[in-house]
Design a protein around this motif. Sequence first.
Motif, PDB file in Angstrom:
ATOM      1  N   LEU A  48      10.435  29.345  57.483  1.00  0.00           N
ATOM      2  CA  LEU A  48      12.160  29.209  57.165  1.00  0.00           C
ATOM      3  C   LEU A  48      12.337  28.890  58.689  1.00  0.00           C
ATOM      4  N   GLU A  49      13.171  27.697  58.349  1.00  0.00           N
ATOM      5  CA  GLU A  49      14.507  28.140  59.435  1.00  0.00           C
ATOM      6  C   GLU A  49      15.416  27.326  58.921  1.00  0.00           C
ATOM      7  N   PRO A  50      16.487  28.238  59.682  1.00  0.00           N
ATOM      8  CA  PRO A  50      18.008  28.598  58.406  1.00  0.00           C
ATOM      9  C   PRO A  50      18.384  27.909  58.488  1.00  0.00           C
ATOM     10  N   GLU A  51      19.037  27.688  60.384  1.00  0.00           N
ATOM     11  CA  GLU A  51      19.738  26.520  60.529  1.00  0.00           C
ATOM     12  C   GLU A  51      19.334  26.157  61.438  1.00  0.00           C
ATOM     13  N   ALA A  52      18.582  25.060  61.437  1.00  0.00           N
ATOM     14  CA  ALA A  52      17.274  24.330  62.221  1.00  0.00           C
ATOM     15  C   ALA A  52      18.173  23.820  63.163  1.00  0.00           C
ATOM     16  N   VAL A  98      16.858  24.515  56.375  1.00  0.00           N
ATOM     17  CA  VAL A  98      18.802  24.249  56.208  1.00  0.00           C
ATOM     18  C   VAL A  98      19.273  23.860  57.833  1.00  0.00           C
ATOM     19  N   GLU A  99      20.290  23.577  57.155  1.00  0.00           N
ATOM     20  CA  GLU A  99      21.284  23.247  58.369  1.00  0.00           C
ATOM     21  C   GLU A  99      22.604  22.939  57.642  1.00  0.00           C
ATOM     22  N   LEU A 100      23.896  23.132  58.514  1.00  0.00           N
ATOM     23  CA  LEU A 100      24.639  22.559  57.584  1.00  0.00           C
ATOM     24  C   LEU A 100      25.556  21.539  58.037  1.00  0.00           C
ATOM     25  N   ASP A 101      25.459  21.224  58.998  1.00  0.00           N
ATOM     26  CA  ASP A 101      25.718  19.811  59.993  1.00  0.00           C
ATOM     27  C   ASP A 101      25.398  18.481  59.062  1.00  0.00           C
ATOM     28  N   MET A 152      14.157  31.939  63.821  1.00  0.00           N
ATOM     29  CA  MET A 152      15.575  31.645  63.580  1.00  0.00           C
ATOM     30  C   MET A 152      16.531  31.643  64.682  1.00  0.00           C
ATOM     31  N   ASN A 153      17.676  30.850  64.845  1.00  0.00           N
ATOM     32  CA  ASN A 153      18.460  31.357  65.951  1.00  0.00           C
ATOM     33  C   ASN A 153      19.904  30.675  65.316  1.00  0.00           C
ATOM     34  N   PRO A 154      20.080  31.927  64.794  1.00  0.00           N
ATOM     35  CA  PRO A 154      21.383  31.223  63.846  1.00  0.00           C
ATOM     36  C   PRO A 154      22.613  31.299  64.748  1.00  0.00           C
ATOM     37  N   GLY A 194      23.435  21.915  54.108  1.00  0.00           N
ATOM     38  CA  GLY A 194      23.942  22.964  53.105  1.00  0.00           C
ATOM     39  C   GLY A 194      24.469  24.139  53.664  1.00  0.00           C
ATOM     40  N   ASN A 195      24.838  25.225  53.453  1.00  0.00           N
ATOM     41  CA  ASN A 195      25.666  26.188  53.696  1.00  0.00           C
ATOM     42  C   ASN A 195      23.846  27.282  53.529  1.00  0.00           C
ATOM     43  N   PHE A 196      23.480  27.897  54.436  1.00  0.00           N
ATOM     44  CA  PHE A 196      22.551  28.229  54.150  1.00  0.00           C
ATOM     45  C   PHE A 196      23.113  30.236  53.783  1.00  0.00           C
ATOM     46  N   LEU A 197      24.304  30.199  53.664  1.00  0.00           N
ATOM     47  CA  LEU A 197      24.557  32.139  53.432  1.00  0.00           C
ATOM     48  C   LEU A 197      24.970  31.376  51.311  1.00  0.00           C
ATOM     49  N   LEU A 215      30.213  24.285  65.275  1.00  0.00           N
ATOM     50  CA  LEU A 215      29.161  25.419  64.129  1.00  0.00           C
ATOM     51  C   LEU A 215      28.122  26.483  65.254  1.00  0.00           C
ATOM     52  N   GLY A 216      28.559  26.495  66.246  1.00  0.00           N
ATOM     53  CA  GLY A 216      27.544  27.406  66.843  1.00  0.00           C
ATOM     54  C   GLY A 216      26.566  26.662  67.333  1.00  0.00           C
ATOM     55  N   TRP A 217      26.403  25.708  68.152  1.00  0.00           N
ATOM     56  CA  TRP A 217      25.594  24.658  68.252  1.00  0.00           C
ATOM     57  C   TRP A 217      24.901  24.609  70.175  1.00  0.00           C
ATOM     58  N   PHE A 218      23.547  25.648  70.007  1.00  0.00           N
ATOM     59  CA  PHE A 218      23.172  25.598  70.951  1.00  0.00           C
ATOM     60  C   PHE A 218      21.481  25.616  70.577  1.00  0.00           C
ATOM     61  N   PRO A 219      20.825  24.275  70.980  1.00  0.00           N
ATOM     62  CA  PRO A 219      19.541  24.494  70.004  1.00  0.00           C
ATOM     63  C   PRO A 219      18.732  25.121  71.882  1.00  0.00           C
ATOM     64  N   THR A 220      17.606  25.794  70.862  1.00  0.00           N
ATOM     65  CA  THR A 220      16.782  26.630  71.540  1.00  0.00           C
ATOM     66  C   THR A 220      15.536  25.841  72.446  1.00  0.00           C
ATOM     67  N   PRO A 221      16.450  26.054  73.751  1.00  0.00           N
ATOM     68  CA  PRO A 221      15.232  25.269  74.801  1.00  0.00           C
ATOM     69  C   PRO A 221      13.837  25.570  74.736  1.00  0.00           C
ATOM     70  N   ARG A 263      24.925  15.397  60.740  1.00  0.00           N
ATOM     71  CA  ARG A 263      24.305  14.561  61.536  1.00  0.00           C
ATOM     72  C   ARG A 263      23.222  15.252  61.437  1.00  0.00           C
ATOM     73  N   ARG A 264      22.897  16.473  62.271  1.00  0.00           N
ATOM     74  CA  ARG A 264      21.698  17.118  61.953  1.00  0.00           C
ATOM     75  C   ARG A 264      20.623  17.357  61.683  1.00  0.00           C
ATOM     76  N   ALA A 265      21.092  17.330  60.051  1.00  0.00           N
ATOM     77  CA  ALA A 265      20.462  17.555  59.247  1.00  0.00           C
ATOM     78  C   ALA A 265      19.727  16.353  58.905  1.00  0.00           C
TER      79      ALA A 265
HETATM   80  C1  LIG Z   1      22.365  27.849  67.777  1.00  0.00           C
HETATM   81  S1  LIG Z   1      22.371  26.530  66.522  1.00  0.00           S
HETATM   82  C2  LIG Z   1      20.757  26.924  66.838  1.00  0.00           C
HETATM   83  C3  LIG Z   1      19.941  25.599  66.220  1.00  0.00           C
HETATM   84  C4  LIG Z   1      18.195  25.287  65.783  1.00  0.00           C
HETATM   85  N1  LIG Z   1      18.123  26.775  65.564  1.00  0.00           N
HETATM   86  C5  LIG Z   1      17.984  25.560  66.862  1.00  0.00           C
HETATM   87  O1  LIG Z   1      17.099  26.655  67.503  1.00  0.00           O
HETATM   88  O2  LIG Z   1      17.659  24.741  67.961  1.00  0.00           O
HETATM   89  C6  LIG Z   1      22.802  27.075  65.437  1.00  0.00           C
HETATM   90  C7  LIG Z   1      22.835  25.942  64.235  1.00  0.00           C
HETATM   91  O3  LIG Z   1      23.256  26.751  63.059  1.00  0.00           O
HETATM   92  C8  LIG Z   1      24.021  25.214  62.315  1.00  0.00           C
HETATM   93  N2  LIG Z   1      25.083  26.107  60.704  1.00  0.00           N
HETATM   94  C9  LIG Z   1      26.205  26.678  61.421  1.00  0.00           C
HETATM   95  N3  LIG Z   1      26.180  27.162  60.486  1.00  0.00           N
HETATM   96  C10 LIG Z   1      26.014  27.408  59.388  1.00  0.00           C
HETATM   97  C11 LIG Z   1      25.066  27.900  58.009  1.00  0.00           C
HETATM   98  N4  LIG Z   1      26.283  28.490  57.368  1.00  0.00           N
HETATM   99  N5  LIG Z   1      24.371  27.152  57.677  1.00  0.00           N
HETATM  100  C12 LIG Z   1      23.561  26.133  57.464  1.00  0.00           C
HETATM  101  N6  LIG Z   1      23.391  25.868  59.325  1.00  0.00           N
HETATM  102  C13 LIG Z   1      24.459  26.348  60.218  1.00  0.00           C
HETATM  103  C14 LIG Z   1      24.574  24.821  63.074  1.00  0.00           C
HETATM  104  O4  LIG Z   1      24.687  23.030  63.182  1.00  0.00           O
HETATM  105  C15 LIG Z   1      23.996  24.446  64.544  1.00  0.00           C
HETATM  106  O5  LIG Z   1      23.007  23.914  64.502  1.00  0.00           O
END
Ligand SMILES: C[S@@+](CC[C@H](N)C(=O)[O-])C[C@H]1O[C@@H](n2cnc3c(N)ncnc32)[C@H](O)[C@@H]1O
Length: 276
Positions: free
Chosen positions: A108-112, A131-134, A173-175, A153-156, A82-88, A136-138
């Motif tokens: 708003l943090e849309p992919e938190a 907002v968070e799709l995964d 955000m860091n999408p 859920g899905n932000f989009l 799901l493109g998960w790279f937590p921001t350092p 466990r992370r949610a």
């Molecule tokens: C690059 S990580 C960044 C996480 C967080 N923003 C941070 O800075 O640590 C992207 C996050 O987006 C979530 N994600 C991917 N697609 C998503 C969607 N459509 N809606 C919400 N979250 C989504 C992933 O599960 C992942 O946790």
Amino acid sequence: MKLPAEVLEVLTDPRTVITGDRVSIPFELGRPLYEKVNKILKEAGGKWDGRKSVRAHVFPHPVEEFMRHALLAQEFVSGRDLGWFPTPPPVVELLLDHAGIRPDMTVLEPEAGTGAIAGPAAGRGAVVDCVELDERRARVLEEGGYARRVVRGNFLTDLQPLDYEVGFDRVVMNPPFHEAMEHVNHALGFLGDDAMLVAVLPDGVRWREDRAHTEFRRVVEDSGGEFFPLPRDAFEEVGARVHTVVALVPTGGGDCQMRNHSWHLRRPRQLDLFAV
Ligand SMILES: C[S@@+](CC[C@H](N)C(=O)[O-])C[C@H]1O[C@@H](n2cnc3c(N)ncnc32)[C@H](O)[C@@H]1O
């Protein structure tokens, strides 16, 4: 990702301890098997901590439930899927400084993810929605207890600008990078007037020639926004070597042309004109 049988055997071995945020395997594994187990745990988001007091794979979230599901299903969704790279933390501080977060601002943090940005934003006194799709992370976000609202859920598709009566002061955000443009464009709709979007994006946003990127650069330019390149090693500590930039996109005042929250509020009335 399917868990190989021999890895499953190690992880379900009664001597393996899965507790809190870590998985520790207190018995010897041959090198090839160790490599396989290590690869899977890293894919799942764990990081080996070799200090004597730890000697375990440590995750940025509680791992028991996740491992229980993974072991039952004999497979797991890789963090990277799901493109998960937590921001350092140093990048988070930079984002929040650029955003100028002040107490009581709405953010708003849309992919938190697990709250790498949202937690510190709340720590600065902001009212934060996530907002968070995964799943466990949610759950980690909910358990953190600092967010006003966590949408699993899905932000989009699951959150629309007009779900809110007023826009946010900041979107930070860091999408997921594979669909960064979709996320960032959708996020603009949640900005209030005199608001700002602050986003970590792949560097390609500054030079890619397709329509989505060209259009986004136009929005940034028209808004008086800018791009700041981040150092190449900015995400190295979370295992990613990516070239990234921070985009700052202010909305300006009430006469702003951007498709922000006010634009969405005005839009139904414009459509009504065509209906008569
Ligand atoms: C690059 S990580 C960044 C996480 C967080 N923003 C941070 O800075 O640590 C992207 C996050 O987006 C979530 N994600 C991917 N697609 C998503 C969607 N459509 N809606 C919400 N979250 C989504 C992933 O599960 C992942 O946790």
